[in-house]
Design an enzyme around this catalytic site. Structure first.
Site, PDB file in Angstrom:
ATOM      1  N   THR A 140       0.926  -1.239  -0.062  1.00  0.00           N
ATOM      2  CA  THR A 140       0.081   0.084   0.045  1.00  0.00           C
ATOM      3  C   THR A 140       1.052   1.221  -0.042  1.00  0.00           C
ATOM      4  O   THR A 140       2.085   1.337   0.370  1.00  0.00           O
ATOM      5  CB  THR A 140      -0.986   0.144   1.161  1.00  0.00           C
ATOM      6  OG1 THR A 140      -1.264   1.237   1.338  1.00  0.00           O
ATOM      7  CG2 THR A 140      -0.171  -0.276   2.686  1.00  0.00           C
ATOM      8  N   ASP A 141       0.092   2.330  -0.362  1.00  0.00           N
ATOM      9  CA  ASP A 141       0.959   3.824  -0.348  1.00  0.00           C
ATOM     10  C   ASP A 141       1.108   4.203   1.112  1.00  0.00           C
ATOM     11  O   ASP A 141       1.785   5.087   1.453  1.00  0.00           O
ATOM     12  CB  ASP A 141       0.235   4.728  -1.314  1.00  0.00           C
ATOM     13  CG  ASP A 141      -1.239   5.032  -0.730  1.00  0.00           C
ATOM     14  OD1 ASP A 141      -1.639   4.249   0.025  1.00  0.00           O
ATOM     15  OD2 ASP A 141      -1.743   6.010  -1.660  1.00  0.00           O
ATOM     16  N   GLU A 142       0.483   3.524   1.959  1.00  0.00           N
ATOM     17  CA  GLU A 142       0.318   3.966   3.483  1.00  0.00           C
ATOM     18  C   GLU A 142       1.690   3.733   4.155  1.00  0.00           C
ATOM     19  O   GLU A 142       1.849   4.469   5.041  1.00  0.00           O
ATOM     20  CB  GLU A 142      -0.922   3.401   4.031  1.00  0.00           C
ATOM     21  CG  GLU A 142      -2.268   3.605   3.428  1.00  0.00           C
ATOM     22  CD  GLU A 142      -3.372   3.544   4.380  1.00  0.00           C
ATOM     23  OE1 GLU A 142      -3.201   3.663   5.582  1.00  0.00           O
ATOM     24  OE2 GLU A 142      -4.607   3.313   4.009  1.00  0.00           O
ATOM     25  N   TYR A 166      -1.651  -0.252  10.785  1.00  0.00           N
ATOM     26  CA  TYR A 166      -1.808  -1.117   9.642  1.00  0.00           C
ATOM     27  C   TYR A 166      -0.554  -0.648   8.554  1.00  0.00           C
ATOM     28  O   TYR A 166      -0.096  -1.792   8.271  1.00  0.00           O
ATOM     29  CB  TYR A 166      -3.152  -0.512   8.844  1.00  0.00           C
ATOM     30  CG  TYR A 166      -3.129  -0.963   7.320  1.00  0.00           C
ATOM     31  CD1 TYR A 166      -3.199  -2.226   6.974  1.00  0.00           C
ATOM     32  CD2 TYR A 166      -3.254  -0.225   6.370  1.00  0.00           C
ATOM     33  CE1 TYR A 166      -3.323  -2.649   5.513  1.00  0.00           C
ATOM     34  CE2 TYR A 166      -3.220  -0.327   5.162  1.00  0.00           C
ATOM     35  CZ  TYR A 166      -3.364  -1.606   4.794  1.00  0.00           C
ATOM     36  OH  TYR A 166      -3.320  -2.013   3.343  1.00  0.00           O
ATOM     37  N   LYS A 170       2.231  -3.652   7.249  1.00  0.00           N
ATOM     38  CA  LYS A 170       2.613  -3.510   5.834  1.00  0.00           C
ATOM     39  C   LYS A 170       3.896  -3.190   5.505  1.00  0.00           C
ATOM     40  O   LYS A 170       4.544  -3.872   4.871  1.00  0.00           O
ATOM     41  CB  LYS A 170       1.368  -2.709   4.940  1.00  0.00           C
ATOM     42  CG  LYS A 170       0.090  -3.226   4.868  1.00  0.00           C
ATOM     43  CD  LYS A 170      -0.268  -4.588   4.491  1.00  0.00           C
ATOM     44  CE  LYS A 170       0.244  -4.516   2.994  1.00  0.00           C
ATOM     45  NZ  LYS A 170      -0.351  -5.907   2.443  1.00  0.00           N
TER      46      LYS A 170
HETATM   47  N1  NAD Z   1      -7.927  -2.026  -0.579  1.00  0.00           N
HETATM   48  C1  NAD Z   1      -7.208  -0.851  -0.976  1.00  0.00           C
HETATM   49  O1  NAD Z   1      -7.439   0.002  -1.467  1.00  0.00           O
HETATM   50  C2  NAD Z   1      -5.743  -1.407  -0.961  1.00  0.00           C
HETATM   51  C3  NAD Z   1      -4.816  -0.692  -1.396  1.00  0.00           C
HETATM   52  C4  NAD Z   1      -3.364  -0.810  -1.506  1.00  0.00           C
HETATM   53  C5  NAD Z   1      -2.952  -2.231  -1.042  1.00  0.00           C
HETATM   54  N2  NAD Z   1      -3.787  -2.930  -0.600  1.00  0.00           N
HETATM   55  C6  NAD Z   1      -3.519  -4.371  -0.252  1.00  0.00           C
HETATM   56  O2  NAD Z   1      -3.896  -5.303  -0.933  1.00  0.00           O
HETATM   57  C7  NAD Z   1      -4.297  -6.372  -0.341  1.00  0.00           C
HETATM   58  C8  NAD Z   1      -5.646  -6.905  -0.248  1.00  0.00           C
HETATM   59  O3  NAD Z   1      -6.620  -5.909   0.214  1.00  0.00           O
HETATM   60  P1  NAD Z   1      -8.092  -5.904   0.275  1.00  0.00           P
HETATM   61  O4  NAD Z   1      -8.734  -4.614   0.256  1.00  0.00           O
HETATM   62  O5  NAD Z   1      -8.550  -6.681  -1.060  1.00  0.00           O
HETATM   63  O6  NAD Z   1      -8.123  -6.788   1.616  1.00  0.00           O
HETATM   64  P2  NAD Z   1      -9.476  -7.675   2.184  1.00  0.00           P
HETATM   65  O7  NAD Z   1      -9.606  -7.122   3.604  1.00  0.00           O
HETATM   66  O8  NAD Z   1     -10.686  -7.230   1.324  1.00  0.00           O
HETATM   67  O9  NAD Z   1      -9.065  -9.144   1.926  1.00  0.00           O
HETATM   68  C9  NAD Z   1      -8.040  -9.691   2.629  1.00  0.00           C
HETATM   69  C10 NAD Z   1      -8.366 -11.333   2.601  1.00  0.00           C
HETATM   70  O10 NAD Z   1      -7.066 -11.853   2.963  1.00  0.00           O
HETATM   71  C11 NAD Z   1      -7.755 -13.061   3.919  1.00  0.00           C
HETATM   72  N3  NAD Z   1      -6.822 -13.580   4.921  1.00  0.00           N
HETATM   73  C12 NAD Z   1      -6.768 -12.576   6.167  1.00  0.00           C
HETATM   74  N4  NAD Z   1      -5.763 -13.203   6.881  1.00  0.00           N
HETATM   75  C13 NAD Z   1      -5.265 -14.446   6.146  1.00  0.00           C
HETATM   76  C14 NAD Z   1      -4.532 -15.245   6.528  1.00  0.00           C
HETATM   77  N5  NAD Z   1      -3.839 -15.223   7.791  1.00  0.00           N
HETATM   78  N6  NAD Z   1      -4.303 -16.427   5.845  1.00  0.00           N
HETATM   79  C15 NAD Z   1      -5.031 -16.475   4.592  1.00  0.00           C
HETATM   80  N7  NAD Z   1      -5.720 -15.353   4.321  1.00  0.00           N
HETATM   81  C16 NAD Z   1      -6.131 -14.354   4.778  1.00  0.00           C
HETATM   82  C17 NAD Z   1      -9.108 -12.625   4.152  1.00  0.00           C
HETATM   83  O11 NAD Z   1      -9.818 -13.910   4.564  1.00  0.00           O
HETATM   84  C18 NAD Z   1      -9.371 -11.925   3.134  1.00  0.00           C
HETATM   85  O12 NAD Z   1     -10.127 -12.620   2.209  1.00  0.00           O
HETATM   86  C19 NAD Z   1      -3.672  -6.077   1.123  1.00  0.00           C
HETATM   87  O13 NAD Z   1      -2.608  -6.769   1.332  1.00  0.00           O
HETATM   88  C20 NAD Z   1      -3.677  -4.730   1.271  1.00  0.00           C
HETATM   89  O14 NAD Z   1      -2.901  -4.247   2.277  1.00  0.00           O
HETATM   90  C21 NAD Z   1      -5.180  -2.971  -0.496  1.00  0.00           C
END
Ligand code: NAD
Length: 361
Positions: A140-142, A166, A170
């Protein structure tokens, strides 16, 4: 394609969450790879996101923890993936403020255990397959902290300065991936992306929360003065960038991904209210912007994020296809058109289904 000419296999973690499920669906639609989808199905994981793949023999769903080295090792040996694409995480900043431990367990230790299992598998591969292998870590950009209004956007060289539990978790996972590359030679790639929106996002996050509240005529709670700035990207644009990085990214590199689209929270909510006004001219809640209310700010709320996505654009030719407005219209439409998905998430019905099939998680 693999050497044998059959589609290659990717082990995808967190593929039942928001971005992961969009990535898996697109990968399968394109026939890009066989997918082994490892997800623990926490509250954020939802198998309904993957309903379209119910009869797809090239999508194997496995409920399990990335920290379970034995399970991950077994899956790697059995399916011999060419790549691991790592989405699994605790992902909600607000939750990290009130319960940071799960973030350290999953994002830091989970990533560590996953890397250990992957490293063992990779060590045992013959040299050509070692070279071909990729570990793509989604971040993430965070991790870069907060910008002042005149600061340049985050580049891949911006020093890390995470401000929430968070973001810190990350950042730690990014460092573990980097160290694994430098110490052991694992062919890794890291991407740091801005805020995504689109289908299947859990309605605790800003955009789906606001859409669903507005449709019901409920207040639209905005933190502080509403002037915190984020860069926004439609999720399919993110997934396309990830496919490109996986296929052509330079090993060991980081790529920032963003929509070149800085908006205040107030602008985001104002735009989605205007889209709803147009979609529902007879709604009693029109103008939906009337529902906006300001609430006490989140502790330590970063003021501004902005992404310089020049590197991925120059090196890999990636550009987002959606503008902020076109992407947001698609997102709003998706929530309007999928009331059954929304109802199952809001009522918790998807959890009951899960417990029936898997027992209490
Ligand atoms: N949503 C955003 O805007 C955004 C932006 C940049 C980066 N990200 C990164 O992208 C990734 C996905 O984000 P998202 O928004 O889809 O998240 P989300 O919370 O919707 O999904 C996370 C998934 O990971 C699974 N999970 C959690 N703990 C687990 C474990 N111990 N073992 C296996 N599975 C597990 C959950 O069941 C869920 O399906 C993350 O790593 C997040 O940091 C998200």
């Amino acid at each position: 394609m693999t050497r044998a000419g059959s589609p290659e296999t990717w082990l995808i973690t967190g593929g039942a969450g928001f971005i992961g499920s969009n990535f898996v669906l697109a990968a399968r639609e394109r026939g890009a790879a066989r997918v082994v989808n490892l997800d623990l199905l926490t509250y954020a994981g939802n198998l309904k996101n993957l309903a379209a793949l119910a009869d797809d023999p090239d999508h194997l769903f496995v409920r399990g923890d990335i920290a379970d080295r034995e399970l991950v090792g077994r899956l790697l040996q059995e399916h011999q993936p060419r790549a691991v694409v790592h989405f699994a995480a605790e992902s909600h900043v607000d939750r990290s403020i009130y319960g940071p431990q799960a973030f350290l367990e999953t994002n830091v230790m989970g990533t560590f255990h996953l890397l250990e299992a992957v490293r063992r598998y990779w060590d045992g591969l013959p040299p050509p397959r070692q070279q071909d292998f990729r570990f793509l870590h989604i971040s993430t950009d965070e991790v870069y902290g907060s910008l002042a209004p005149e600061d340049p956007a985050f580049a891949e060289t911006t020093p890390y300065a995470p401000n929430s539990p968070y973001a810190a978790s990350k950042a730690a996972s990014d460092h573990l991936v980097r160290a694994c590359r430098h110490t052991y030679g694992l062919p890794t790639l890291i991407t740091n992306c801005s805020n995504n929106h689109g289908p299947f996002q859990f309605p605790e996050k800003l955009i789906p929360l606001m859409i669903l509240n507005a449709l019901k005529g409920k207040p639209l709670p905005i933190y502080g003065d509403g002037l915190n700035v984020r860069d926004w990207l439609y999720v399919t644009d993110h997934c396309e960038a990830l496919r490109l990085v996986l296929a052509q990214g330079r090993v060991g590199e980081t790529y920032n991904i963003g929509g070149n689209c800085e908006k205040t929270n107030l602008e985001v909510v104002g735009t989605l209210c205007a889209i709803l006004d147009e979609l529902f001219p007879d709604s009693p809640h029109r103008p939906h912007a009337r529902l906006i209310t300001f609430i006490k700010d989140r502790p330590g709320h970063d003021r501004r994020y902005a992404i310089d996505a020049g590197k991925i654009s120059r090196e890999l030719g990636w550009q987002p296809r959606e503008s902020f407005e076109s992407g947001l219209s698609k997102t709003v439409r998706w929530y309007v058109d999928h009331p059954e998905w929304v109802a199952s998430v809001e009522s918790g019905e998807y959890r009951e289904w899960l417990e029936l099939h898997y027992g209490r998680g």
